[in-house]
Design a protein around this motif. Structure first.
Motif, PDB file in Angstrom:
ATOM      1  N   LYS A 223       0.831  -1.203   0.000  1.00 53.49           N
ATOM      2  CA  LYS A 223       0.000   0.000   0.000  1.00 53.49           C
ATOM      3  C   LYS A 223       0.869   1.259   0.000  1.00 53.49           C
ATOM      4  O   LYS A 223       0.576   2.228  -0.703  1.00 53.49           O
ATOM      5  CB  LYS A 223      -0.918  -0.002   1.220  1.00 53.49           C
ATOM      6  CG  LYS A 223      -2.037  -1.040   1.148  1.00 53.49           C
ATOM      7  CD  LYS A 223      -2.918  -0.956   2.385  1.00 53.49           C
ATOM      8  CE  LYS A 223      -4.040  -1.984   2.323  1.00 53.49           C
ATOM      9  NZ  LYS A 223      -4.905  -1.939   3.532  1.00 53.49           N
ATOM     10  N   ARG A 224       1.917   1.246   0.796  1.00 49.27           N
ATOM     11  CA  ARG A 224       2.819   2.398   0.817  1.00 49.27           C
ATOM     12  C   ARG A 224       3.571   2.540  -0.497  1.00 49.27           C
ATOM     13  O   ARG A 224       3.905   3.656  -0.931  1.00 49.27           O
ATOM     14  CB  ARG A 224       3.798   2.259   1.973  1.00 49.27           C
ATOM     15  CG  ARG A 224       4.686   3.476   2.193  1.00 49.27           C
ATOM     16  CD  ARG A 224       5.589   3.294   3.389  1.00 49.27           C
ATOM     17  NE  ARG A 224       6.531   2.207   3.206  1.00 49.27           N
ATOM     18  CZ  ARG A 224       7.427   1.832   4.118  1.00 49.27           C
ATOM     19  NH1 ARG A 224       7.481   2.469   5.276  1.00 49.27           N
ATOM     20  NH2 ARG A 224       8.241   0.823   3.889  1.00 49.27           N
ATOM     21  N   LEU A 225       3.810   1.411  -1.162  1.00 45.48           N
ATOM     22  CA  LEU A 225       4.549   1.436  -2.419  1.00 45.48           C
ATOM     23  C   LEU A 225       3.732   2.086  -3.534  1.00 45.48           C
ATOM     24  O   LEU A 225       4.274   2.838  -4.355  1.00 45.48           O
ATOM     25  CB  LEU A 225       4.945   0.014  -2.810  1.00 45.48           C
ATOM     26  CG  LEU A 225       5.955  -0.160  -3.932  1.00 45.48           C
ATOM     27  CD1 LEU A 225       7.302   0.410  -3.525  1.00 45.48           C
ATOM     28  CD2 LEU A 225       6.100  -1.634  -4.301  1.00 45.48           C
ATOM     29  N   VAL A 226       2.449   1.802  -3.598  1.00 43.46           N
ATOM     30  CA  VAL A 226       1.608   2.343  -4.659  1.00 43.46           C
ATOM     31  C   VAL A 226       1.019   3.699  -4.301  1.00 43.46           C
ATOM     32  O   VAL A 226       0.429   4.359  -5.153  1.00 43.46           O
ATOM     33  CB  VAL A 226       0.460   1.356  -4.991  1.00 43.46           C
ATOM     34  CG1 VAL A 226       1.011   0.039  -5.475  1.00 43.46           C
ATOM     35  CG2 VAL A 226      -0.438   1.132  -3.779  1.00 43.46           C
ATOM     36  N   ARG A 227       1.169   4.114  -3.045  1.00 41.97           N
ATOM     37  CA  ARG A 227       0.639   5.411  -2.631  1.00 41.97           C
ATOM     38  C   ARG A 227       1.592   6.530  -3.062  1.00 41.97           C
ATOM     39  O   ARG A 227       2.812   6.353  -3.083  1.00 41.97           O
ATOM     40  CB  ARG A 227       0.454   5.429  -1.117  1.00 41.97           C
ATOM     41  CG  ARG A 227      -0.339   6.642  -0.614  1.00 41.97           C
ATOM     42  CD  ARG A 227      -0.412   6.634   0.900  1.00 41.97           C
ATOM     43  NE  ARG A 227      -1.038   5.414   1.395  1.00 41.97           N
ATOM     44  CZ  ARG A 227      -0.471   4.577   2.255  1.00 41.97           C
ATOM     45  NH1 ARG A 227       0.753   4.833   2.701  1.00 41.97           N
ATOM     46  NH2 ARG A 227      -1.104   3.509   2.658  1.00 41.97           N
ATOM     47  N   LYS A 228       1.033   7.650  -3.411  1.00 42.62           N
ATOM     48  CA  LYS A 228       1.843   8.782  -3.816  1.00 42.62           C
ATOM     49  C   LYS A 228       2.679   9.277  -2.642  1.00 42.62           C
ATOM     50  O   LYS A 228       2.147   9.515  -1.562  1.00 42.62           O
ATOM     51  CB  LYS A 228       0.944   9.905  -4.329  1.00 42.62           C
ATOM     52  CG  LYS A 228       1.710  11.080  -4.918  1.00 42.62           C
ATOM     53  CD  LYS A 228       0.777  12.125  -5.472  1.00 42.62           C
ATOM     54  CE  LYS A 228       1.554  13.281  -6.088  1.00 42.62           C
ATOM     55  NZ  LYS A 228       0.643  14.312  -6.637  1.00 42.62           N
ATOM     56  N   PRO A 229       3.994   9.427  -2.828  1.00 35.63           N
ATOM     57  CA  PRO A 229       4.842   9.844  -1.699  1.00 35.63           C
ATOM     58  C   PRO A 229       4.500  11.261  -1.266  1.00 35.63           C
ATOM     59  O   PRO A 229       4.103  12.104  -2.080  1.00 35.63           O
ATOM     60  CB  PRO A 229       6.259   9.764  -2.271  1.00 35.63           C
ATOM     61  CG  PRO A 229       6.089   9.876  -3.741  1.00 35.63           C
ATOM     62  CD  PRO A 229       4.776   9.243  -4.066  1.00 35.63           C
TER      63      PRO A 229
END
Length: 589
Positions: A223-229
């Protein structure tokens, strides 16, 4: 006459305990096999064979009891770590080749050591099997009784004879207290397991022992990987920037926690053994010192004899002080290495998950499957051996450097020769500076007049650049010998470092089996398949759902992905079939 009072530190108490630990180890195999048999009876085999048709009353029972999954176990990690710690004393005996259940010739000792290791493993097998079984009530009861038995036997052995004939006062207490602490923790863990299992059995709680294909922290990582930083990163503290930053989306497997706990306890036992050896040697040196003093007194203070004895006494005092100081220094260094290896494991795993392999040698980018599987089995043993032998080598080297510093700087100042020492030091620094300057000048001249121009603008060095790394390799190799995650071999010879090859095979095995992105993909496929088949008429189309074009759905997903990841626009291939000569301005088209 040599004084015998120098040996008073060692308490030669001839006490005999009624508990023979080696005999207890042999007889412990009986309850161990009984516990394994009970847990195997409760387990059901997934795949059935022909014998199940003949013995249909067993209903697939007597399955294989798996004590610990070395690859994908993330639950009960600290419990398994303390279970490993309970075996530390026996592991040290195996490491020192002190446990030989049979008396055989030297050429067959390796086979006997393997038999002894198997016996020790079977003796402590119930600890892990009872922790990992799905039958919490049965496993907790059997595990508590077996652990309590070992705890009572160990306490009895210590109370009846706390001292030893080898290391003196309170020998067994010093050696066995880490294992006793681990056994106490396991007793508390089994009690907690029993309470939870009983609450589940009485329908007062929900069982949390289900095997999840995708762990929670792995799903959070994806989820953190595909979320916009975020546009602004949170400010980190000094500890997070310099020492360690906790990541909630990453968990160490049970193998790494257990190996680290076992390595720390074995390192403690190794340091205690080394300290007692030093104590014995120091007592011998004291007796030798007293002998020299008596010899000087009997010779009426002869100047020749005094000039020969005083430097020897000074050397003994310097060696003892340096040895004690470097013991603490090398111990702290090896303890920090254990935790640093965990940090390197997390860093390497994240790089492999991101597809980055540049930190590995070129030949190690694709290890064989057999190498990876074997690395998982032998990693723990290799890691502990590297830590122990690394501590010994580091301690010796630090002791030599300490003696050199004492004789080069400290002792001349104590003897009133500080000015001469400073003069010699200045001459030495000047000589080294001139030599270093000449070497740098040679490299600059060679780079300016004798080397070809850079082949590519991005090249960092010109062809045939000089790089002398001999001294640096020796120093770093000595200091990093205890680290298994970094090779000390020169480039091109990394394959000769068996410990580093074990590390590479191990991280690739974990990468293949615990990659969060791959597991999330498989989890979604299995979940959709299960949900699709759970409907009553799953083979028919559901007409109640709105009909959406597949092409429109794909374009919408493409738009959403590119908006959250703008850098992917550069990696898109142009649409050749459309005949467009240039890439479109809109990245979503």
């Amino acid at each position: 006459m040599l004084s015998a009072e120098a040996w008073d530190w060692q308490t030669n108490v001839t006490c005999e305990s009624s508990v023979d630990m080696e005999l207890v180890l042999h007889y412990s195999l009986i309850p161990s096999f009984a516990i394994i048999l009970v847990l195997s009876f409760l387990e059901r085999r997934v795949s059935r064979s022909r014998i199940d048709g003949k013995l249909h009353r067993l209903n697939g029972r007597f399955g294989i009891v798996i004590p610990l999954d070395f690859v994908g176990t993330f639950s009960n990690r600290w419990s398994f770590g303390f279970a490993f710690g309970a075996t530390a004393n026996k592991v040290m005996f195996l490491f020192s080749e002190g446990y030989l259940p049979l008396q055989v010739p030297k050429w067959a000792q390796a086979i006997v050591l393997l038999i002894g290791a198997t016996e020790v493993g079977l003796s402590y097998f119930p600890f892990f099997a009872c922790l990992s079984t799905e039958f919490q009530i049965t496993g907790s009861v059997l595990g508590f009784l077996y652990t309590f038995t070992w705890f009572v036997i160990t306490i009895t052995n210590i109370v009846q004879c706390p001292h030893g004939q080898v290391m003196g006062d309170y020998e067994k207490i010093i050696f066995y207290w880490p294992s006793l602490l681990c056994l106490v923790f396991l007793l508390g863990r089994f009690v907690l397991m029993f309470v939870k299992g009983l609450r589940v059995h009485l329908k007062m709680d929900v069982s949390d022992q289900e095997n999840h294909f995708l762990e929670v922290h792995q799903a959070q990582y994806v989820k953190r990987l595909v979320r916009k930083p975020p546009e602004r990163q949170a400010q980190k503290s000094w500890f997070q920037r310099k020492v360690y930053e906790w990541d909630p989306c990453f968990q160490f497997p049970s193998r790494m926690i257990g190996t680290s706990a076992l390595a720390l306890i074995c390192l403690y036992i190794f340091i205690v053994i080394e300290f007692y050896i030093y104590k014995e040697v120091s007592e011998v040196l004291k007796i030798l010192d007293q002998g020299f003093e008596e010899l000087v007194d009997s010779s009426n203070d002869s100047e020749v004899l005094v000039s020969a004895v005083l430097p020897l006494k000074e050397f003994i005092n310097v060696t003892q002080g340096v040895w004690i100081f470097t013991t603490f220094a090398s111990s702290l260094m090896c303890v920090s290495y254990v935790f640093h290896i965990l940090a390197c494991y997390r860093k390497h795993m994240k790089r492999l998950w991101a597809g980055k392999k540049h930190f590995l040698p070129l030949r190690s980018h694709e290890p064989t499957s057999s190498q990876s599987v074997a690395a998982i089995a032998r990693y723990s043993g290799w890691q502990i051996a590297y830590i122990l032998w690394g501590y010994l080598v580091i301690h010796m080297v630090q002791c030599l450097f300490g003696i050199m510093i004492m004789y080069s700087f400290v002792l001349p100042i104590q003897h009133g020769q500080g000015l001469e020492m400073a003069k010699d030091l200045g001459i030495g620094i000047l000589t080294v500076g001139i030599a270093t300057g000449l070497m740098i000048l040679q490299i600059r001249i060679a780079a300016r007049f004798f080397l070809q121009p850079k082949i590519l603008p991005d090249d960092k060095q010109k062809p045939l650049a000089l790089n002398n790394r001999l001294l640096c390799s020796v120093l770093l190799g000595t200091w990093l010998i205890a680290r298994i995650d970094r090779t000390i071999m020169q480039k091109g010879y990394e394959a000769a470092d068996m410990g580093f090859n074990t590390w590479i095979g191990m991280i690739f095995m974990d990468h293949y089996h615990t990659n969060p992105t791959l597991l999330s993909f498989c989890h979604i496929l299995l979940a959709e398949k299960k949900l699709h088949k759970s409907t009553k008429y799953y083979s028919f189309n559901n007409i109640s759902e709105p009909r959406v074009s597949t092409r429109a759905r794909t374009r919408w997903l493409l738009l959403y992905t590119l908006l959250n990841n703008p850098k992917l626009t550069e990696l898109r291939k142009p649409n050749v079939q459309s005949g467009a000569r240039a890439a479109p301005q809109n990245p979503c088209v």
